[in-house]
Design a protein around this motif. Structure first.
Motif, short mmCIF file in Angstrom:
data_model
loop_
_atom_site.label_atom_id
_atom_site.label_comp_id
_atom_site.label_asym_id
_atom_site.label_seq_id
_atom_site.Cartn_x
_atom_site.Cartn_y
_atom_site.Cartn_z
N THR A 30 24.70 42.30 54.24
CA THR A 30 25.76 41.32 54.50
C THR A 30 26.59 41.81 55.68
O THR A 30 26.34 42.89 56.21
CB THR A 30 26.66 41.14 53.25
N TRP A 34 29.88 36.90 57.99
CA TRP A 34 29.35 35.95 57.00
C TRP A 34 30.39 35.73 55.91
O TRP A 34 30.68 34.59 55.52
CB TRP A 34 28.03 36.46 56.38
N ARG A 38 32.01 32.05 55.33
CA ARG A 38 31.58 31.26 54.16
C ARG A 38 32.60 31.20 53.04
O ARG A 38 32.52 30.34 52.17
CB ARG A 38 30.27 31.83 53.59
N THR A 39 33.54 32.19 53.03
CA THR A 39 34.46 32.25 51.88
C THR A 39 35.93 32.33 52.27
O THR A 39 36.80 32.02 51.46
CB THR A 39 34.18 33.49 51.00
N CYS A 114 37.66 31.62 35.26
CA CYS A 114 38.56 31.38 36.40
C CYS A 114 39.60 30.30 36.12
O CYS A 114 40.62 30.22 36.80
CB CYS A 114 37.76 31.04 37.65
N ARG A 153 24.17 40.53 46.83
CA ARG A 153 25.09 40.16 47.91
C ARG A 153 25.74 38.80 47.69
O ARG A 153 26.80 38.52 48.26
CB ARG A 153 24.36 40.17 49.26
N GLY A 215 25.96 29.94 43.13
CA GLY A 215 27.13 29.62 43.93
C GLY A 215 27.16 28.20 44.48
O GLY A 215 28.20 27.52 44.42
N LYS A 216 26.04 27.77 45.01
CA LYS A 216 26.00 26.45 45.64
C LYS A 216 26.33 25.34 44.63
O LYS A 216 27.05 24.39 44.93
CB LYS A 216 24.59 26.20 46.20
N HIS A 250 43.25 27.79 42.59
CA HIS A 250 42.42 28.96 42.32
C HIS A 250 41.81 29.40 43.64
O HIS A 250 41.34 28.57 44.42
CB HIS A 250 41.33 28.60 41.31
N ALA A 252 39.02 30.86 45.18
CA ALA A 252 37.62 31.31 45.13
C ALA A 252 36.99 31.25 46.51
O ALA A 252 36.25 32.16 46.89
CB ALA A 252 36.83 30.44 44.16
N ASN A 253 37.28 30.18 47.24
CA ASN A 253 36.61 29.97 48.51
C ASN A 253 37.48 29.05 49.36
O ASN A 253 37.87 27.97 48.91
CB ASN A 253 35.24 29.32 48.25
N ARG A 255 36.77 27.18 51.73
CA ARG A 255 36.17 25.85 51.99
C ARG A 255 36.41 24.91 50.81
O ARG A 255 36.63 23.71 51.00
CB ARG A 255 34.67 26.00 52.28
N ILE A 256 36.39 25.45 49.59
CA ILE A 256 36.69 24.62 48.40
C ILE A 256 38.16 24.21 48.43
O ILE A 256 38.52 23.06 48.16
CB ILE A 256 36.38 25.38 47.09
N ASN A 280 38.41 36.51 45.05
CA ASN A 280 38.51 35.71 43.83
C ASN A 280 38.88 36.65 42.67
O ASN A 280 38.07 37.47 42.26
CB ASN A 280 37.17 35.02 43.58
#
Ligand code: UT7
Length: 323
Positions: A30, A34, A38-39, A114, A153, A215-216, A250, A252-253, A255-256, A280
């Motif tokens: 990783t 990245w 991505r997060t 979570c 990863r 994850g997706k 929350h 977590a990401n 993008r969310i 997270n």
């Protein structure tokens, strides 16, 4: 007469060890770029060997009590959201109760991964409005570093440790959305999605196990369900996205978080972000974000906050709170 659960104090605790993204470059295939892209995560805290979940929680609880100007003996009930209790039993909540010197009342854990802090807040609110408690300490605390597979990863780079706490107190109110305190809650779970996010250990396997996640798929559910529950809880108290001063999501990401804010039509300037610094932290992420937001002077009395979270179960939900 209506009783509302009003916030009197907030506090948090983070282990001193900060782990940057680059730490994982030696463990798995990783890189920092990245993980950030991505997060949104840049670093997280990992607990020391002797820092258990209950210890993190007790530190956060003491900070919240200090701000509320209350002693542990003033608290009727302690509700701790965690999926990483020190032991299978007794509850981590009773361990915290002991560590903060609370010898009366009652304490119990809430396990909704979570979404745990949202579940804990909703239960604490129910205790207060039903007259079963006047003052409740609500804590989210986790040591997810202990259940990470450091060879995977797709998950090991995502999580961190920490704790946050709130003191809630009963206050007489008018029963309208103009009241301070918790105005609405909305909880959901659906065990059909068990395999999307779970730990492959526990009492039945006689192991502690490691976190496993598709994850997706979780991402897809999060984007859809978080905005939906936020709209539902706002609707329950007659408010809309236009009334929201702050989303405390929350973490977590990124993008969310952005997708949810967009679906709620709330600008990113009105969203509390800690994912870059904490990763997270599961049930700890919302109270950590509340405490960090408060310390930064973001919230003023009377503002409307919406908290929302989703996690293993799947379990998800939201809370609307007037500060
Ligand atoms: O808090 C509980 C709720 N949990 C969440 O909300 C988490 C929800 N899910 C997510 O946040 C995202 O799905 C992740 C961050 C977990 C993954 O992001 P993604 O954009 O969905 O990536 P992906 O799983 O589709 O993987 C894309 C690629 C894959 O490679 P190939 O198959 O395209 O060659 C992965 O193997 O990225 C690869 N990958 C990595 N690459 C570098 C996965 N993890 C890593 C990594 N470093 N750490």
């Amino acid at each position: 007469m209506t009783i509302r659960a009003v916030v009197r104090g907030v506090g948090h605790y983070l282990p001193s060890r900060v782990v940057p993204n680059s730490y994982f470059e030696d463990l798995v295939d990783t890189n920092d770029e990245w993980i950030r892209a991505r997060t949104g995560i840049e670093r997280r805290h990992f607990a020391a060997e002797d820092e258990t979940t209950s210890k993190l929680a007790a530190n956060a609880a003491n900070a919240a009590l200090g701000q509320a100007g209350m002693a542990a003996s003033d608290i009727d009930a302690l509700v701790l959201a965690t999926s990483t209790a020190d032991l299978t039993f007794p509850s981590a909540a009773t361990m915290v109760q002991h560590q903060i010197g609370m010898t009366g009342g009652y304490a119990f854990d809430v396990q909704a991964v979570c979404a745990g802090f949202i579940y804990a807040l909703a239960n604490a609110n129910a205790l207060i409005v039903s007259g079963q408690a006047r003052r409740v300490l609500v804590i989210g605390a986790e040591t997810f570093s202990r259940i990470l597979d450091m060879t995977d990863r797709a998950t090991c780079v995502l999580f961190g440790d920490g704790a946050g706490a709130l003191v809630l107190e009963a206050e007489e109110a008018t029963g309208t959305a103009a009241d301070r305190g918790i105005l609405a809650t909305d909880l959901h779970s659906d065990g059909t999605f068990r395999d999307l996010l779970y730990v492959d250990g526990g009492v039945s396997t006689r192991t502690t196990g490691h976190l496993r996640m598709q994850g997706k798929e979780v991402f897809r559910h999060a984007v859809e369900k978080l905005a939906e529950t936020a709209h539902t809880s706002l609707g329950k108290c007659g408010l809309t996205g236009a009334d929201v001063d702050w989303i405390v999501p929350h973490q977590a990401n990124l993008r969310i978080i952005k997708a949810t804010a967009q679906r709620m039509d709330v600008a990113m300037e009105r969203v509390i972000l800690t994912v870059q610094d904490h990763g997270n932290t599961s049930a700890a992420s919302i109270p950590l974000a509340l405490s960090v937001g408060q310390d930064a002077g973001r919230f003023t009395q009377g503002q409307v906050l919406v908290m929302e979270a989703i996690g293993g179960g799947l379990a998800w939900g939201s809370v609307v709170l007037r500060w």
